[in-house]
Design an enzyme around this catalytic site. Structure first.
Site, PDB file in Angstrom:
ATOM      1  N   LYS A 147       0.816  -1.214   0.000  1.00 37.65           N
ATOM      2  CA  LYS A 147       0.000   0.000   0.000  1.00 37.65           C
ATOM      3  C   LYS A 147       0.857   1.275   0.000  1.00 37.65           C
ATOM      4  O   LYS A 147       2.076   1.208   0.085  1.00 37.65           O
ATOM      5  CB  LYS A 147      -0.950  -0.009   1.205  1.00 37.65           C
ATOM      6  CG  LYS A 147      -1.958  -1.166   1.165  1.00 37.65           C
ATOM      7  CD  LYS A 147      -2.879  -1.064  -0.039  1.00 37.65           C
ATOM      8  CE  LYS A 147      -4.093  -1.982   0.051  1.00 37.65           C
ATOM      9  NZ  LYS A 147      -3.823  -3.410  -0.194  1.00 37.65           N
TER      10      LYS A 147
HETATM   11  C1  LIG Z   1     -10.099  -3.072  -1.441  1.00 36.04           C
HETATM   12  C2  LIG Z   1      -9.459  -3.677  -0.228  1.00 36.04           C
HETATM   13  N1  LIG Z   1     -10.129  -3.673   0.930  1.00 36.04           N
HETATM   14  C3  LIG Z   1      -9.594  -4.189   2.055  1.00 36.04           C
HETATM   15  C4  LIG Z   1      -8.343  -4.746   2.039  1.00 36.04           C
HETATM   16  C5  LIG Z   1      -7.799  -5.350   3.297  1.00 36.04           C
HETATM   17  O1  LIG Z   1      -6.611  -4.724   3.688  1.00 36.04           O
HETATM   18  P1  LIG Z   1      -5.654  -5.436   4.748  1.00 36.04           P
HETATM   19  O2  LIG Z   1      -4.730  -6.319   3.965  1.00 36.04           O
HETATM   20  O3  LIG Z   1      -4.928  -4.298   5.408  1.00 36.04           O
HETATM   21  O4  LIG Z   1      -6.501  -6.193   5.683  1.00 36.04           O
HETATM   22  C6  LIG Z   1      -7.601  -4.784   0.861  1.00 36.04           C
HETATM   23  C7  LIG Z   1      -6.259  -5.388   0.845  1.00 36.04           C
HETATM   24  O5  LIG Z   1      -5.529  -5.386  -0.087  1.00 36.04           O
HETATM   25  C8  LIG Z   1      -8.173  -4.243  -0.308  1.00 36.04           C
HETATM   26  O6  LIG Z   1      -7.511  -4.267  -1.468  1.00 36.04           O
END
Ligand SMILES: Cc1ncc(COP(=O)(O)O)c(C=O)c1O
Length: 403
Positions: A201
């Protein structure tokens, strides 16, 4: 292998001496789990986003943030959450964690985000059928912003809450450079927004996330649920003369705290967020300029506030003679890593089988998936690598151009 032919990975984090020093500082402090670093990270993130820090919670992932947000806003068994299928697994799985059901709504043609017109139709249809939608979850894919104001109006009309999946959205700028996404989340009246600090990210803690609420009471509920449903912060219970060992468990909470080691990395990354955002925007501007004349691809919109977490190319299937996966393989042969965001959830066995869905139920998501791929875009890409990506895309488009 010479530098110029090294494979360019799809993603590579920018971590260096500042992050190493931050981790060492915590390792040597004698305190490894959640305490002052996490608290300071929350304060600094809140200040960066111009939101109250009392409603900003550092958590172990954006998935945790979304889960906590839905729980705090009252999503539970039998309730329904509208979300587009064009997203990562996390957006819908958190709905299922709570025993609620996702109601999928297709994305806009030529976009990546939930279609406000179809959302309105869904809200009306479900309402007529006596199945009110409790919450809507707009996902800002790649950092390209949803039409939040329109979505919010639709939600208000039907009494639904809004939880923004802003996993890709930090920090998205208005074109004038004024506002960022967390401010936008609350400024437009949404109830909560969830940000991700996953390894790929825009800023990263390896794994981590931040949750921002509109209401103090929802933030308070999530704060308790973030750490086992315990009624008070207990990080100090083993430390100092004033330490108190007692606490009450008031709900069956989760283990979603962000440890100080990771929070310290986050603080160092946050200080570099401006520099990172400028570099991503410069790479996007270069791609937009150097790929503009290619008939075989459609480029992402350049006139919206966005984080440039992703740079998604859309293939024009009438003008290119091969499918998306052949293009990906050809780019890989040229030394360029790519990715696909996303295979829609209604094609995934779990959702397909549980809700009896077929690809054509959400045709825009399906078609978008079949013609899109994401190019490398991250601060650690050198100018020479950016140029190599451009040359590879140009060469592959030339090779497969339909006559
Ligand atoms: C659109 C979206 N929502 C939620 C998430 C969840 O993020 P995390 O990996 O920090 O839990 C991601 C992860 O890539 C994502 O792409």
């Amino acid at each position: 292998m010479s530098r110029s032919t090294e494979f360019i990975p799809f993603a590579r984090p920018s971590v260096g001496e500042a992050e190493e020093a931050a981790v060492l500082r915590v390792l040597r402090s004698g305190w490894l789990t959640t305490a002052h670093e996490a608290e300071r990270f929350e304060q600094e993130f809140a200040s960066y986003c111009d939101v109250p820090h009392t409603r900003t919670l550092a958590v172990s992932s954006a998935t945790a943030a979304l889960h906590l947000a839905l729980e705090a806003l009252g999503v539970c068994s039998g309730r329904r959450v509208a979300v587009s299928p064009y997203t990562f697994a996390a957006s819908a799985e958190v709905v299922r964690y709570l025993g609620a059901d996702p109601v999928f709504v297709d994305i806009e043609p030529n976009g990546f985000n939930i279609d406000p017109a179809q959302l309105l139709e869904t809200l009306e249809r479900e309402n007529q059928a006596g199945r009110r939608i409790h919450t809507i979850m707009p996902v800002h894919i790649g950092g390209y912003p949803c039409r939040v104001a329109e979505l919010r109006r639709a939600a208000e009309r039907y009494g639904a809450a809004v939880v923004e999946d802003a996993a890709h959205s930090f920090p998205a700028r208005e074109p004038a450079g004024a506002q960022n996404q967390a401010a936008a989340v609350l400024g437009t009246g949404s109830d909560a927004g969830a940000f991700s600090f996953y390894a790929t990210k825009t800023i990263t803690t390896g794994e981590g996330g931040m949750l921002v609420f509109k209401s103090e009471s929802a933030a308070e509920r999530a704060r308790i649920m973030r750490l086992h449903g315990i009624d008070r912060p207990v990080w100090d219970r083993h430390h100092g003369r004033a330490a108190r060992h007692e606490y009450e468990v008031v709900a069956p909470g989760y283990k979603y705290n962000l440890p100080d080691i990771l929070a310290a990395i986050g603080r160092a990354q946050l200080r570099r967020a401006e520099e990172f955002a400028r570099r991503r925007a410069a790479i996007a501007a270069y791609y937009l300029e150097r790929l503009a004349d290619l008939d075989q691809v459609q480029l992402p919109p350049s006139d919206l506030p966005q984080s440039w977490h992703l740079f998604i190319l859309r293939l024009d299937r009438a003008r290119i003679s091969v499918d998306r996966d052949t293009v990906i393989a050809a780019l890989s042969e040229e030394g360029v890593g790519t990715s696909v965001h996303y295979k829609p959830l209604h094609l995934m066995p779990y959702y397909r089988d549980r809700y009896g869905l077929s690809p054509r139920d959400f045709p825009v998501s399906w078609e978008t998936y079949r013609c899109c791929l994401s190019l490398p875009i991250y601060p650690a890409l050198s100018d020479a690598e950016v140029e190599r990506v451009v040359e590879a895309v140009r060469s592959v488009c030339r090779r497969y151009a339909r006559a």
